[in-house]
Motif scaffolding. Structure first.
Motif, PDB file in Angstrom:
ATOM      1  N   LEU B 159       1.996  -3.765  23.266  1.00  0.00           N
ATOM      2  CA  LEU B 159       1.502  -2.419  22.986  1.00  0.00           C
ATOM      3  C   LEU B 159       1.578  -2.088  21.502  1.00  0.00           C
ATOM      4  CD1 LEU B 159       2.925  -0.212  25.874  1.00  0.00           C
ATOM      5  CD2 LEU B 159       0.645  -1.128  25.608  1.00  0.00           C
ATOM      6  N   GLY B 160       1.982  -3.038  20.685  1.00  0.00           N
ATOM      7  CA  GLY B 160       2.133  -2.754  19.262  1.00  0.00           C
ATOM      8  C   GLY B 160       1.258  -3.644  18.399  1.00  0.00           C
ATOM      9  N   TYR B 161       0.105  -4.014  18.954  1.00  0.00           N
ATOM     10  CA  TYR B 161      -0.728  -4.978  18.239  1.00  0.00           C
ATOM     11  C   TYR B 161      -1.194  -4.441  16.896  1.00  0.00           C
ATOM     12  CZ  TYR B 161      -4.217  -8.633  17.579  1.00  0.00           C
ATOM     13  OH  TYR B 161      -4.944  -9.679  17.089  1.00  0.00           O
ATOM     14  N   VAL B 162      -1.325  -3.116  16.802  1.00  0.00           N
ATOM     15  CA  VAL B 162      -1.823  -2.521  15.573  1.00  0.00           C
ATOM     16  C   VAL B 162      -0.904  -2.839  14.392  1.00  0.00           C
ATOM     17  CG1 VAL B 162      -0.693  -0.272  15.697  1.00  0.00           C
ATOM     18  CG2 VAL B 162      -2.995  -0.450  14.763  1.00  0.00           C
ATOM     19  N   ALA B 163       0.351  -3.156  14.673  1.00  0.00           N
ATOM     20  CA  ALA B 163       1.289  -3.502  13.599  1.00  0.00           C
ATOM     21  C   ALA B 163       0.767  -4.680  12.782  1.00  0.00           C
ATOM     22  CB  ALA B 163       2.657  -3.835  14.192  1.00  0.00           C
ATOM     23  N   PHE B 164       0.176  -5.663  13.450  1.00  0.00           N
ATOM     24  CA  PHE B 164      -0.304  -6.845  12.734  1.00  0.00           C
ATOM     25  C   PHE B 164      -1.568  -6.540  11.947  1.00  0.00           C
ATOM     26  CE2 PHE B 164       1.699  -8.379  16.735  1.00  0.00           C
ATOM     27  CZ  PHE B 164       2.907  -8.694  16.138  1.00  0.00           C
ATOM     28  N   TYR B 165      -2.353  -5.635  12.505  1.00  0.00           N
ATOM     29  CA  TYR B 165      -3.534  -5.119  11.807  1.00  0.00           C
ATOM     30  C   TYR B 165      -3.059  -4.455  10.515  1.00  0.00           C
ATOM     31  CZ  TYR B 165      -8.087  -2.574  11.884  1.00  0.00           C
ATOM     32  OH  TYR B 165      -9.322  -2.067  11.637  1.00  0.00           O
ATOM     33  N   ALA B 166      -1.995  -3.661  10.617  1.00  0.00           N
ATOM     34  CA  ALA B 166      -1.435  -2.973   9.453  1.00  0.00           C
ATOM     35  C   ALA B 166      -0.863  -3.975   8.455  1.00  0.00           C
ATOM     36  CB  ALA B 166      -0.355  -1.995   9.901  1.00  0.00           C
ATOM     37  N   VAL B 167      -0.149  -4.969   8.963  1.00  0.00           N
ATOM     38  CA  VAL B 167       0.436  -5.963   8.053  1.00  0.00           C
ATOM     39  C   VAL B 167      -0.677  -6.652   7.273  1.00  0.00           C
ATOM     40  CG1 VAL B 167       1.595  -8.201   7.985  1.00  0.00           C
ATOM     41  CG2 VAL B 167       2.560  -6.359   9.342  1.00  0.00           C
ATOM     42  N   GLY B 168      -1.757  -7.013   7.958  1.00  0.00           N
ATOM     43  CA  GLY B 168      -2.871  -7.662   7.278  1.00  0.00           C
ATOM     44  C   GLY B 168      -3.483  -6.768   6.223  1.00  0.00           C
ATOM     45  N   ALA B 169      -3.725  -5.509   6.589  1.00  0.00           N
ATOM     46  CA  ALA B 169      -4.360  -4.577   5.657  1.00  0.00           C
ATOM     47  C   ALA B 169      -3.479  -4.342   4.437  1.00  0.00           C
ATOM     48  CB  ALA B 169      -4.644  -3.253   6.373  1.00  0.00           C
ATOM     49  N   TYR B 170      -2.191  -4.094   4.680  1.00  0.00           N
ATOM     50  CA  TYR B 170      -1.290  -3.833   3.549  1.00  0.00           C
ATOM     51  C   TYR B 170      -1.038  -5.092   2.737  1.00  0.00           C
ATOM     52  CZ  TYR B 170      -0.238   1.060   4.196  1.00  0.00           C
ATOM     53  OH  TYR B 170      -0.345   2.414   4.237  1.00  0.00           O
ATOM     54  N   SER B 171      -1.045  -6.254   3.373  1.00  0.00           N
ATOM     55  CA  SER B 171      -0.868  -7.496   2.614  1.00  0.00           C
ATOM     56  C   SER B 171      -1.951  -7.599   1.550  1.00  0.00           C
ATOM     57  CB  SER B 171      -0.961  -8.714   3.537  1.00  0.00           C
ATOM     58  OG  SER B 171       0.083  -8.705   4.448  1.00  0.00           O
ATOM     59  N   TYR B 172      -3.196  -7.410   1.977  1.00  0.00           N
ATOM     60  CA  TYR B 172      -4.292  -7.534   1.025  1.00  0.00           C
ATOM     61  C   TYR B 172      -4.200  -6.437  -0.033  1.00  0.00           C
ATOM     62  CZ  TYR B 172      -8.862  -7.217  -1.076  1.00  0.00           C
ATOM     63  OH  TYR B 172      -9.869  -7.130  -1.990  1.00  0.00           O
ATOM     64  N   ALA B 173      -3.995  -5.202   0.429  1.00  0.00           N
ATOM     65  CA  ALA B 173      -3.985  -4.081  -0.513  1.00  0.00           C
ATOM     66  C   ALA B 173      -2.885  -4.259  -1.556  1.00  0.00           C
ATOM     67  CB  ALA B 173      -3.789  -2.778   0.253  1.00  0.00           C
ATOM     68  N   LEU B 174      -1.690  -4.639  -1.113  1.00  0.00           N
ATOM     69  CA  LEU B 174      -0.563  -4.757  -2.050  1.00  0.00           C
ATOM     70  C   LEU B 174      -0.703  -5.970  -2.951  1.00  0.00           C
ATOM     71  CD1 LEU B 174       2.287  -3.696   0.366  1.00  0.00           C
ATOM     72  CD2 LEU B 174       1.369  -2.386  -1.550  1.00  0.00           C
ATOM     73  N   LEU B 175      -1.161  -7.094  -2.379  1.00  0.00           N
ATOM     74  CA  LEU B 175      -1.343  -8.291  -3.210  1.00  0.00           C
ATOM     75  C   LEU B 175      -2.395  -8.039  -4.281  1.00  0.00           C
ATOM     76  CD1 LEU B 175      -1.213 -11.134  -0.550  1.00  0.00           C
ATOM     77  CD2 LEU B 175       0.369 -10.820  -2.445  1.00  0.00           C
ATOM     78  N   ALA B 176      -3.438  -7.309  -3.901  1.00  0.00           N
ATOM     79  CA  ALA B 176      -4.479  -7.004  -4.875  1.00  0.00           C
ATOM     80  C   ALA B 176      -3.963  -6.023  -5.921  1.00  0.00           C
ATOM     81  CB  ALA B 176      -5.708  -6.434  -4.163  1.00  0.00           C
ATOM     82  N   GLN B 177      -3.156  -5.067  -5.461  1.00  0.00           N
ATOM     83  CA  GLN B 177      -2.673  -4.037  -6.372  1.00  0.00           C
ATOM     84  C   GLN B 177      -1.646  -4.599  -7.359  1.00  0.00           C
ATOM     85  OE1 GLN B 177      -0.382  -0.807  -4.664  1.00  0.00           O
ATOM     86  NE2 GLN B 177      -1.553   0.659  -5.828  1.00  0.00           N
ATOM     87  N   TYR B 178      -0.683  -5.382  -6.846  1.00  0.00           N
ATOM     88  CA  TYR B 178       0.414  -5.833  -7.703  1.00  0.00           C
ATOM     89  C   TYR B 178       0.074  -7.105  -8.471  1.00  0.00           C
ATOM     90  CZ  TYR B 178       3.596  -2.382  -5.744  1.00  0.00           C
ATOM     91  OH  TYR B 178       4.206  -1.218  -5.399  1.00  0.00           O
ATOM     92  N   PHE B 179      -0.695  -7.999  -7.861  1.00  0.00           N
ATOM     93  CA  PHE B 179      -0.937  -9.292  -8.499  1.00  0.00           C
ATOM     94  C   PHE B 179      -2.401  -9.527  -8.837  1.00  0.00           C
ATOM     95  CE2 PHE B 179       2.750  -9.848  -5.687  1.00  0.00           C
ATOM     96  CZ  PHE B 179       3.710 -10.090  -6.655  1.00  0.00           C
TER      97      PHE B 179
END
Lengths: 240, 446
Positions: B159-179
């Motif tokens: 019931l928490g599948y959206v967590a992985f969707y969030a991890v993917g989205a934030y991974s890209y956003a943060l990697l792009a933002q910081y690096f």
């Protein structure tokens, strides 16, 4: 000659419940050994303990002379051990063929075809039903499938948990006949757990009686069958 | 004592009622349903508190509205019971012409859907709006296929599948933002991170099944969201992350300015916004098809069969020497990885993400797609995503009533097809001719 399976003073249980108390038994290669006992005596627990779940609290389990005590179940099952679990537990939505292939999973290598042929020779009915869903088979066919599935991993030792459960006498005779043929033709070693003491002791070379988690008697199958206390306790006072 | 034990003519009567007694039974059933409805609607609808003249609460009665609703329930229930027969809700599970026709259509449906999806941007009349909707639907198709590995194949209720969707989205956003990493580098990284979190979730829940597993995964989804909100210094907290870089066409940016080094300039096209939309459309189509391809391939492998066997009977799997631990973890990891891919795509498409996009309702919608599609069926999941997400859009004009339409439609589908739109299962392997195995007649929840 080393026994194929040796259970040495094993105690096991679930939580606070002690199901097995210092059980010792051995199975020689090529033997059919049966373990009889009433409901809740610990028969199935013993089979499960041999497979590593639950782990024994005390004692040792040796398979072919090698210590397998406390080993992970999936590793133990790759050592030439196979189980047809209580209540058959076939995969109901998967086809008969897929069910059989799941049994070959523990085969370390190789083609499942020869085993498949062996299973078909033993239970021709399964070949007819190959594309059918497991859940639509009759009880007897499901039991054949459970045994066939266990045979797919080319085991040296086959553990059978109550194959007669809920089956008509005629079907039970058929299944027991198949076990006997398997043992006679391929020399497969069998440890058979049964409540149906009469048939099991007739089939087996040797037998053990389990009462409240302890082995109370052991001996040759027919000799045990002749003992009055067995007749009283497990054969309904001589009606068997 | 059941009816058949009573014997005699009485028993025959109960088993095969005359038409008049069927009507009686239906009336009785409908009256019971109306009584239940009345018990609900009287406090919920008939009694209403308004702010009175003196500033206090005044009670207002709305008996007419409550009566209308009860009447609707009565008529609806009566029609349903009369239509489905004496036993009330007898689901049409028997393999009938329905199933056959659906299967035949199903064989043609998959290639047809694929063909339409491939040429969609070129179809005349397809505009920005339709393409955006297509992208949205495909995102959910991909999420549905990803969750299908976990829920449909391995039978682990997540019931928490959206967590992985969030991890993917934030991974890209943060990697792009910081690096300053580009989308194409971040896409696999987002998948890997999500898979890592999938395994991390998998370990503590290895021994759980069913309801218990559902609760823990639900909590996991919330934990990820709450962390995203509260770790403001790193994730931007509730404000989210803005200015996430848009994807480039393998290094060629999409720019309205045109000129050398842009997509339009390189191919000698007139710069247009639709280029990027079409590119995004094909990107998500490709990602979704990748998910589908991997799932179909794996289903034919021992790992895929082990997932399905695990869904059917975990104890039997143990008895057959299947490593249940790795089987479960691989299902979690793979499902999570595709969720992560979809998340990275979501981030680059929106250019803005915040924790609000990753609430429980998203998990619920994705799960609804999988269940509605028929657990384990790839084409079923795709159709369900189209119906559900497309339906949301079509009924947008109804505003808050669309949730009612949506809920009603789901109830109807579940009454008619309790195993989902495609409740049958084709064996992944067969000797000779393949035969579809009907999911009917097997206990629900298996």
């Amino acid at each position: 000659m080393t026994p194929l399976l040796e259970v040495d003073r094993v105690s096991a249980g679930y939580g606070a419940v002690q199901a097995l108390a210092e059980v010792s038994l051995h199975v020689m290669p090529g033997e059919i050994v049966t373990l009889i006992g009433a409901n809740g005596a610990g028969k199935s627990t013993l089979l499960m303990t041999i497979c590593g779940d639950p782990k024994p609290r005390m004692g040792r389990i040796l398979l072919g002379g090698e210590d397998i005590t406390g080993e992970a179940t999936h590793l133990t099952m790759r050592r030439g051990l196979a189980q047809s679990p209580e209540g058959r537990r076939i995969f109901p939505r998967m086809s008969v063929y897929e069910n059989l292939l799941m049994g070959a999973e523990a085969l370390v290598k190789g083609d499942p075809k020869p085993q498949l042929e062996q299973v078909f020779t033993l239970f021709p009915r399964l070949k007819e039903r190959l594309a059918q869903r497991g859940g639509t088979l009759s009880g007897g066919e499901q039991q054949m499938l459970a045994i066939g599935r266990a045979l797919m991993s080319k085991p040296k030792l086959l553990l059978l948990d109550e194959p007669s459960l809920g089956l008509a006498p005629l079907v039970v005779r058929q299944i027991f006949g198949a076990i006997r043929a398997l043992n006679a033709e391929t020399g497969l070693t069998v440890l058979l757990v049964e409540q149906n003491a009469n048939q099991a002791l007739r089939l087996a070379h040797r037998g053990y009686v389990l009462v409240n988690g302890r082995i109370t008697m052991e001996g040759e199958g027919l000799a045990l069958l002749a003992r009055p206390e067995i007749r009283d306790a497990y054969l309904g006072g001589g009606h068997g | 004592m059941s009816a058949s034990d009573r014997g005699g003519p009485q028993a025959r009567d109960v088993n095969r009622p005359r038409p008049s007694s069927r009507l009686q039974l239906a009336l009785k059933d409908a009256l019971v349903a109306t009584a239940v409805a009345a018990a609900l609607f009287v406090p919920l609808v008939a009694l209403r508190t308004d702010i009175g003249a003196g500033g206090g609460l005044a009670l207002r009665f709305r008996w007419k509205e409550a009566a209308i609703l009860c009447g609707l329930v009565f008529l609806g229930r009566l029609a349903l019971v009369l239509w489905t027969g004496r036993r009330g809700l007898r689901p049409s599970t028997a393999p009938g012409p329905w199933t056959d026709r659906l299967q035949q259509a199903g064989r043609l449906a998959a290639p047809a859907f694929l063909a339409v999806a491939l040429v969609l941007p070129a179809i005349p009349g397809i505009d920005r709006y339709e393409l955006d909707l297509g992208i949205l639907v495909l995102t959910y198709v991909m999420l549905g296929w990803g969750l299908n590995i976990v829920v449909g194949l391995a039978g682990l209720l997540d019931l928490g599948y959206v967590a992985f969707y969030a991890v993917g989205a934030y991974s890209y956003a943060l990697l792009a933002q910081y690096f300053g990493l580009s989308f194409w580098i971040c896409l696999p990284l987002a998948g890997i991170f999500a898979a890592f979190w999938g395994i991390l979730l998998g370990f503590p829940v290895l021994r759980l099944r069913g309801d218990y597993l559902a609760i823990v995964t639900l909590a996991f989804g919330e934990i990820i969201r709450v962390v995203l909100i509260n770790w403001a210094s790193f994730t931007g907290g509730p404000n989210g992350i803005t200015g996430i870089p848009r994807p480039s066409f393998f290094g060629l940016p999409f720019s309205m300015a045109g000129g050398e080094g842009t997509f339009a300039g390189f191919f000698g096209l007139e710069p247009s916004v639709s280029h990027r939309v079409i590119f995004l459309y094909y990107l998500i189509l490709g990602l979704a098809l990748l998910t589908n391809w991997v799932t179909i391939r794996l289903r034919r492998q021992p790992l895929g069969r082990a997932w399905e066997a695990l869904r059917e009977d975990e104890i039997a799997c143990r008895a057959l020497g299947i490593n249940v631990t790795t089987t479960k973890l691989s299902a979690f990891a793979l499902g999570a990885m595709f969720g992560g891919f979809a998340g990275a795509f979501f981030a680059t498409r929106q250019a803005f993400i915040s924790p609000e996009s990753f609430t429980f309702i998203e998990s619920a919608i994705i799960l609804a797609i999988v269940v509605l599609g028929g657990l384990g069926s790839q084409i079923g999941v795709a159709v369900a995503a189209l119906v559900l997400i497309g339906g949301f859009e079509v009924f947008r004009g109804l505003e808050e009533w669309r949730m009612l339409v949506f809920g009603g439609a789901m109830v109807v589908i579940m009454v008619l097809r309790p195993r989902g739109l495609v409740g049958t299962r084709t064996p992944s392997i067969a000797l000779g001719k393949k035969r579809t195995i009907s999911g009917d007649l097997v206990g629900e929840g298996r």
